[in-house]
Design a protein around this motif. Structure first.
Motif, mmCIF file in Angstrom:
data_model
loop_
_atom_site.group_PDB
_atom_site.id
_atom_site.type_symbol
_atom_site.label_atom_id
_atom_site.label_comp_id
_atom_site.label_asym_id
_atom_site.label_seq_id
_atom_site.Cartn_x
_atom_site.Cartn_y
_atom_site.Cartn_z
ATOM 1 N N LYS A 111 42.091 -15.410 -69.786
ATOM 2 C CA LYS A 111 41.813 -16.817 -69.513
ATOM 3 C C LYS A 111 42.323 -17.210 -68.130
ATOM 4 N N ILE A 112 41.543 -18.026 -67.463
ATOM 5 C CA ILE A 112 41.940 -18.600 -66.181
ATOM 6 C C ILE A 112 41.886 -20.111 -66.395
ATOM 7 N N HIS A 114 46.074 -19.191 -65.510
ATOM 8 C CA HIS A 114 47.214 -18.464 -66.064
ATOM 9 C C HIS A 114 48.244 -19.520 -66.465
ATOM 10 N N VAL A 115 48.373 -19.750 -67.772
ATOM 11 C CA VAL A 115 49.265 -20.795 -68.274
ATOM 12 C C VAL A 115 50.286 -20.208 -69.228
ATOM 13 N N VAL A 141 51.544 -22.226 -64.209
ATOM 14 C CA VAL A 141 50.244 -22.877 -64.439
ATOM 15 C C VAL A 141 49.482 -22.802 -63.125
#
Lengths: 195, 251
Positions: A111-112, A114-115, A141
């Protein structure tokens, strides 16, 4: 000690101020060059978008001024990216303190943005991770990153290894949010204030 | 490696934690600041404060509370409940909240998500989705599951991402309060189709439920309230358990 937090149009600096309050440090939030110049330490925080932030810094001529600072400067998140040469985010020329370009994460599987909490690893000289382990967890984040290069002082791995921290002369930078990275973040800020 | 997050949720009414807690070692378990700081010290990766009264009178109380929390807590925290405007968000972020969570106001006026993302950045805008399975389909609900909306949960999740939500807090009203496990199938379907993180909520009863929601449910974070408040599960023990089973955790 006299700390200046650079005031500009990026972000929510409340968390940074509270982090300094927890340490018991006094600070001024300002865009006045004289006040910034006179400070013992300068913090350049930020959450936001690169081109809007750079446009504001140019208008205030802070883009010329910040790279000339001689005291220790700590830049975080978008602040760090603005100190690099160029950002792919809306094709923005930045301040060029760090000779590296910011690009966007590309992945079909991860996922983008990056959290969350990811581990960082000290690399070469890293004055801000003194007293910490080689590997520590901090809170990220972001969608854009600086690749690993000669001034990288800590790496992180997401999609590929990237620069979690940079260090060059009196300039220190962190891609993550030290102000909300628990005890590790607090120690990093303390180390900066102790420089 | 990016870790999965464990998030305790504190329900707030008139500035106090409600639903009760079982922390004998706290001076005042009803004090959200003290409880939040306790969790931050004891393994929580993030905190969510949910104002369940959320009236205009309570807004000022909530802003004051956020300031107190921000002074004490050194991990990210989210505030939700009754947030309906740019002014609301601005007040909470300026008080020190790292993120806000919006729910029924986004259902009423989806454009609010776009406006907030543009103004403050996606990273601090969480859209909370309450979902309930009715007649073979998962529908978005509001008011704690009492009111059905014309929005299908899976479609709405896609829409809020497109509009600029930074994360989705997905609460299954089917599993909430049951302690029988998270809604793994729905969570997985939404998470697989999203590029933003999904925080799963509702149904946690055992440590295994968290393992399942991170594997079967493909969740990025797991949120729970009472099992943490009543110490049925301690966060550090949970994280050690998950780490041993191969789930990346910040230990």
């Amino acid at each position: 000690m006299n700390i200046a937090i650079i005031k500009y149009n990026a972000g929510n600096v409340a968390s940074v101020m509270y982090a300094l309050d927890r340490i018991g440090a006094k600070y001024t939030w300002t865009d006045d060059e004289k006040v910034i110049q006179a400070a013992d330490k300068v913090i350049f925080p930020g959450v936001g978008e690169a081109s809007t932030a750079m446009a504001y810094l140019k208008e205030k001529k802070l883009d010329q001024f910040i790279p000339t600072l001689k005291q220790p400067v700590l830049a975080t998140c978008i602040g760090m990216q603005l100190l690099c040469k160029h950002s792919e985010e809306n094709n923005t020329d930045c301040m060029g303190v760090f000779d590296v370009n910011i690009t966007r994460f590309q992945s079909n599987t991860l996922k983008i943005p990056h959290v969350g909490w990811n581990s960082i690893q000290a690399r070469g000289t890293n004055d801000l991770m003194k007293g910490l382990n080689e590997t520590e967890f901090v809170y990220f984040v972001h969608s854009f990153y600086a690749p690993v290069y000669q001034d990288t002082s800590a790496t992180c791995n997401y999609v590929q290894p990237f620069s979690a921290m940079l260090q060059k002369d009196n300039f220190f930078a962190a891609q993550f949010h030290a102000e909300i990275s628990g005890k590790v973040g607090q120690k990093i800020i303390q180390n900066f204030l102790d420089l | 490696m990016l870790t999965k997050r464990i998030i305790p949720c504190l329900d707030i009414k008139e500035g106090r934690t409600v639903k009760g807690t079982n922390f004998v070692d706290l001076r005042d378990a009803g004090d959200p600041v003290e409880l939040g700081a306790f969790y931050a010290e004891n393994g929580a990766d993030e905190l969510v404060f949910l104002d369940i009264t959320a009236t205009i009178d309570n807004r000022k109380t909530l802003v004051e509370l956020v300031k107190q929390v921000a002074r004490q807590v050194n991990i990210p925290f989210t505030v939700g409940g009754g947030i309906g405007s740019i002014e609301d968000v601005s007040a909470l972020l300026n008080a020190g909240a790292d993120k806000v969570s919006i729910n029924s106001s986004a259902v009423r006026r989806p454009g609010l998500i776009d406006e907030l993302a543009l103004q403050f950045g996606s990273q601090c805008i969480i859209v909370a989705i309450d979902t309930l399975f009715v007649d073979g389909i998962d529908w978005v609900h509001t008011h704690g599951g009492r009111n059905i909306t014309p929005l299908k949960t899976i479609e709405w999740a896609k829409e809020v991402e497109q509009r600029g939500a930074g994360e989705i807090l997905l609460t299954s009203m089917d599993t909430d309060g049951t302690k029988a496990g998270f809604a793994n199938q729905l969570t997985a379907e939404i998470s697989s189709n999203a590029s933003i993180p999904i925080i799963a909520s509702g149904g946690a009863g055992t440590m295994e439920d968290f393992y399942d929601v991170f594997t079967l449910g493909k969740a990025d974070a797991g949120l729970a309230a009472s099992i943490f408040h009543f110490k049925e599960i301690e966060i550090n023990a949970l994280k050690n358990y998950l780490a041993k089973k191969g789930i990346p955790m910040r230990i």
